[in-house]
Design an enzyme around this catalytic site. Structure first.
Site, mmCIF file in Angstrom:
data_model
loop_
_atom_site.group_PDB
_atom_site.id
_atom_site.type_symbol
_atom_site.label_atom_id
_atom_site.label_comp_id
_atom_site.label_asym_id
_atom_site.label_seq_id
_atom_site.Cartn_x
_atom_site.Cartn_y
_atom_site.Cartn_z
ATOM 1 N N SER A 97 52.982 35.761 40.303
ATOM 2 C CA SER A 97 54.319 35.894 39.719
ATOM 3 C C SER A 97 55.463 35.794 40.715
ATOM 4 O O SER A 97 56.627 35.754 40.300
ATOM 5 C CB SER A 97 54.421 37.212 38.951
ATOM 6 N N GLY B 35 52.858 39.410 42.944
ATOM 7 C CA GLY B 35 52.127 38.487 42.090
ATOM 8 C C GLY B 35 50.639 38.679 42.236
ATOM 9 O O GLY B 35 50.147 39.173 43.262
#
Length: 453
Positions: A58, A294
């Site tokens: 992410s 992420g």
């Protein structure tokens, strides 16, 4: 101040958590410092270096947000405009929501969209268009603008806006808007480009604690805007330098700075205190930081920038679930070592079985289930992919997280900290309806809604 060097600490920490490979980059006093440890893969071991590609997960969202800010600065996108201005074909489970959601709502996770759809729409240039066509299947968790709830689907939708405005596939648009002007030469979406270079493979723990290589290496193409980028520690420090600088020809300085300003507050979130545009904002020991984390299948990344100190750190590791704890330990050590900034978890209150009773239950998002249980020692949390989703998938699905202990925090008692297990350090909170009944739990920024018994 510790006499231990960055390289020594990274090696010791990776060894402690059983991580095969870690790449760390620190920007301090205008200099890039790298510490890389271990190997890319247990099956095909190659030394990890500052140019080794890891899945950013992410952290990719910061690129998608920056690309949209560049298009906005060029007058090609209006952030406060409804998404339907650019995607008139957009349909959602609720027609009113489809008309109201703005581009800005997508960028700060206030669109009211559930986390994501686990659908593979192929590897063609129509992957994002096909994903958007499936969005009527996605649940809505709130009205647009009502609250923040982390949504991969929202960023995939933002990626489709980029495609429509530029007339290019998302990946090509990002390459031209971001990679080329910033000289990011080790950042790629396509497997053929990644596997032509040294890259890290993810690893997952088996029941006996041994690690095996994750065979599903990268996400489906439709998830590229929110999580598909592979990059190196060196490129991530270049990215940090850009966001610490004046924007150059890519973004006006005031636009770059605007991405760091709060747009919506967060409560009891590991992500931080607020969301800017693409960035999570945190106050750490009196210092403001921006960042994003992420995760992929057995890979974890963390990028943290402290603008007022011209400091940045990126940590990427290739094993789960301990990669999260490994990354956090390295970031915290670096903050203390280089900035004398202490980042500590809050202290939970004593366990109260009567208080815990109303929290016990099952909570869910579209593809995952979260279970809160209790015994004589305290509360615990387990989260994993729904059995029906796992059974129906013809692809490798990441393993579930084992049960982890949680402790409630001082205050109203609805906020909690994961104190042990692979998710330790995660903050979250329980939400209630108007009658006071517990109806949801936030974990990693996502709202899991309570499932009726």
């Amino acid at each position: 101040m510790s006499d231990v060097t960055l390289s020594e600490f990274v090696e010791a920490t990776a060894t402690q958590f059983g991580i095969p490979g870690v790449a760390v980059g620190v920007l301090i006093d205008g200099q890039d410092v790298f510490a890389c440890h271990g190997v890319t893969s247990l099956d095909n071991p190659q030394p990890v270096d500052s140019d080794t590609l890891f899945q950013l997960g992410s952290v990719t969202k910061t690129y998608t947000a920056t690309a949209l800010m560049r298009l906005a600065a060029q007058g090609r996108v209006e952030l406060d405009a409804p998404v339907r201005t650019y995607l008139p074909e957009l349909a959602l489970a609720d027609e009113d929501a489809a008309t109201r959601i703005t581009v800005a709502n997508l960028l700060n996770h206030t669109a009211g969209l559930d986390w994501n759809l686990l659908v593979d729409t192929g590897d063609g240039e129509d992957a994002l268009a096909e994903f958007v066509a499936r969005l009527p299947e996605l649940g809505l968790i709130a009205a647009s603008g009502a609250r923040a709830s982390y949504s991969q689907a929202g960023y995939n939708l933002a990626g489709r806006v980029i495609e429509k405005v530029t007339g290019q596939p998302f990946e090509q648009a990002i390459a031209e808007l971001i990679f080329a002007p910033l000289g990011l030469t080790h950042s790629f979406f396509a497997s053929r480009e990644i596997t032509a270079r040294r890259f890290a493979e993810g690893h997952n723990a088996e029941a006996d604690g041994s690690l095996t290589v994750a065979r599903l290496w990268r996400p489906w193409r439709a998830n590229n805007p929110g999580g598909g980028l592979a990059s190196s520690a060196a490129d991530q420090l270049r990215w940090a330098r850009f966001h610490l600088g004046d924007g150059g020809a890519v973004l006006p300085t005031d636009t770059l700075r605007a991405m760091r300003r709060p747009t919506v507050a967060l409560r009891a979130s590991t992500f931080g205190d607020a969301i800017g545009v693409g960035w999570f904002l945190r106050d750490i020991d009196g210092v403001r930081a921006i960042g994003h984390g992420g995760s992929g299948n057995g890979q974890f990344a963390e990028l943290l920038i402290v603008p007022e100190r011209d400091f940045a750190i990126v940590v990427m590791s290739n094993a789960g679930p301990e990669g999260i704890a490994c990354n956090q330990a390295i970031v915290r050590w670096a903050l203390e070592r280089y900035l004398r900034v202490l980042d500590r978890d809050p202290e939970p209150i004593s366990y109260d079985p009567s208080r815990a009773a109303e929290l016990i239950g099952t909570y869910a998002i579209d593809a995952m289930t979260l279970t809160i249980a209790a015994d004589e020692t305290g509360l615990n949390l387990a989260v994993g992919v729904k059995p029906e989703i796992r059974a129906a998938s013809d692809q490798e699905v990441p393993p579930d997280y084992p049960a982890a202990a949680i402790g409630l925090l001082p205050g109203d008692g609805d906020e909690y900290l994961v104190t042990h297990g692979g998710l330790r350090g995660q903050l979250g909170f329980f939400s209630r309806d108007e009658s006071g009944a517990v109806v949801g739990i936030d974990l990693a920024g996502r709202l899991f809604q309570r499932v009726a018994a």
